[in-house]
Design an enzyme around this catalytic site. Structure first.
Site, PDB file in Angstrom:
ATOM      1  N   ARG A  15       6.637   1.078  -5.685  1.00  0.00           N
ATOM      2  CA  ARG A  15       7.954   1.593  -5.320  1.00  0.00           C
ATOM      3  C   ARG A  15       8.554   0.924  -4.094  1.00  0.00           C
ATOM      4  NH1 ARG A  15       6.897   7.891  -5.286  1.00  0.00           N
ATOM      5  NH2 ARG A  15       4.701   7.245  -5.343  1.00  0.00           N
ATOM      6  N   GLY A  76      -8.986   3.764  -8.907  1.00  0.00           N
ATOM      7  CA  GLY A  76      -8.982   5.054  -8.241  1.00  0.00           C
ATOM      8  C   GLY A  76      -9.613   5.023  -6.862  1.00  0.00           C
TER       9      GLY A  76
END
Length: 464
Positions: A15, A76
């Site tokens: 983002r 992760g």
């Protein structure tokens, strides 16, 4: 007991809309990852391991005194911690795990986490905060004081939606217990990733004590995911720093329009006017007056100095000096006591002596200037021949007339006088006067001739 830290810094930060890793983006002129690592250094952590991944070299290039491990696939947070397995698995001590995109974190908060962990005899401690229910953070599940698990936001059951105590992504573990548990983590979740949060449930199953250390300010540890949050973090850090300086006896006229880096040190009774940007390892002494609209980077400024509308980097300014407006100093300048440096003066690699003056419109580069030297307007040390830089020396009590060129290498010795408009290419001896300009010739009536020629040429152009 030794303290280790694992900093998670492998993410891309999609983002951010950038080719740079997220943690390289700056908050108040300093990359996020450096804010985090520098707080760990200030705590005296024994070893810091930074987990890198996307564009790893960009992170490696800007962080010193840490050990890097590479997470080739981002599977992760648990998988990221596992990359430090070979380095830490057998070591006694405490390991804190934290995110590299939390630049507002303070060493006091991290030390509080560690102290709480030790005082309560925990094997695992989760940093938590009461947050708005809309935030997509994992919820802390408790039985009494025991944290029995952390449920990620996407895996929440309807019955768990009301929980306000949330995991903020910072942890403290017994080191061996952490790596025994991390090996048991699976990908049985909505994201099909290895969550570090699953370590909490595993420790519970192994009968270990797990607790939560609750903090008041979520903004201190909340991660940054886009450029809006980056700007908000800069604003928050700016105000925090400015308010601390005010409480320490510094007079900041406008805390909303003054930008002071985290490592800057400012003495008492110093005034900072609006529009200043002060960054790097800048140190400003007592009773100084700075601004408005100054920019300093890695500058040491001693006591009782006044500087306004000026840009200075990598330089030392001694006491009693006044500089500006519109001066520029760069690259290892040393300005001694009681110097006057006026408007539109530039210096580079200059040692400028006590009580000397350069009032305006002057360039002094690669130069050593003695005490009580007066440098007239428009003087230039001609230090570059297109390939090499050479040294100009001006000794004590010399007087340099206006519009002089000192073509280096050249020395103007003590008490020498340089006539205005001179181009000096040879050394000027002590007590001598140097004159290097063409003899003036006046041609009577010639101004009229020049005027007639100009008018004739103008008329010819008009006709075509």
């Amino acid at each position: 007991m030794k303290i280790y830290a694992i900093v998670l810094a492998a993410g891309k930060g999609t983002r951010m809309n950038s080719n740079k890793p997220k943690v390289v983006h700056e908050v108040l002129y300093k990359p996020m990852i450096n804010h985090v690592v520098d707080e760990l250094k200030a705590m005296g952590v024994d070893e810091t391991i930074v987990v890198v991944g996307h564009e790893a070299q960009q992170v490696i290039d800007i962080v010193d005194d840490v050990t890097f491990v590479h997470q080739k696939e981002q599977l992760g947070t648990g998988h990221a911690v596992l990359q430090a397995y070979d380095l830490l698995k057998d070591k006694e001590g405490i390991t804190i795990v934290l995110n590299g995109d939390a630049p507002l974190v303070r060493k006091e908060t991290l030390q509080g986490l560690i102290d709480y962990h030790k005082e309560n005899g925990n094997q695992g401690t989760v940093m938590s905060c009461d947050c708005d229910l809309s935030l997509p953070f994992g919820r802390i599940i408790k039985e009494g004081s025991q944290v029995t698990g952390i449920v990620e936001f996407k895996d929440l059951l309807e019955s768990q939606n009301h929980i306000t105590e949330m995991n903020v992504g910072e942890y403290c573990f017994d080191n061996k217990a952490l790596f025994e548990a991390i090996n048991k983590v699976t990908t049985n979740n909505a994201q099909n990733e290895y969550y570090i949060t699953d370590v909490i449930g595993i420790m519970n199953n192994d009968g270990l004590k797990v607790d939560a250390y609750k903090i008041e300010d979520f903004n201190e540890v909340g991660g940054i995911n886009d450029r809006v949050q980056l700007a908000e973090a800069t604003e928050s850090l700016k105000l925090r720093i400015n308010k601390n300086h005010l409480l320490n006896g510094i007079n900041i006229i406008d805390i909303n329009n003054t930008y002071i880096g985290r490592e800057v040190v400012i003495g008492e009774e110093t005034t900072i006017e609006p529009g200043c940007i002060i960054k790097g390892k800048t140190v400003i002494g007592n009773h100084c007056h700075i601004g408005p609209y100054c920019e300093f980077d890695n500058v040491t400024i001693k006591d009782n100095v006044e500087i306004k509308f000026s840009v200075i980097s990598d330089s030392i300014i001694e006491s009693g000096t006044d500089i500006g407006p519109y001066a520029r100093l760069r690259t290892q300048c040393h300005i001694h006591e009681n110097v006057h440096m006026g408007n539109f003066v530039e210096m580079k690699k200059a040692d400028f002596g006590k009580g000397s003056k350069a009032a305006h419109l002057t360039y002094i580069g690669d130069a050593i200037v003695g005490e009580n030297v007066n440098i007239g307007c428009g003087t230039i040390s001609v230090n570059y021949d297109g390939k090499n830089k050479s040294l100009t020396k001006i000794e004590d009590n010399a007087f340099i007339g206006c519009n002089s060129n000192l073509v280096a290498p050249v020395t103007v010795k003590k008490n020498a006088f340089i006539a205005a408009g001179s181009t000096i290419t040879k050394d000027v001896e002590e007590d001598a006067m140097g004159i290097a300009r063409a003899k003036q010739v006046n041609k009577d009536g010639y101004s009229k001739v020049l005027k007639e020629r100009r008018e004739k040429k103008f008329e010819e152009k008009k006709k075509g």
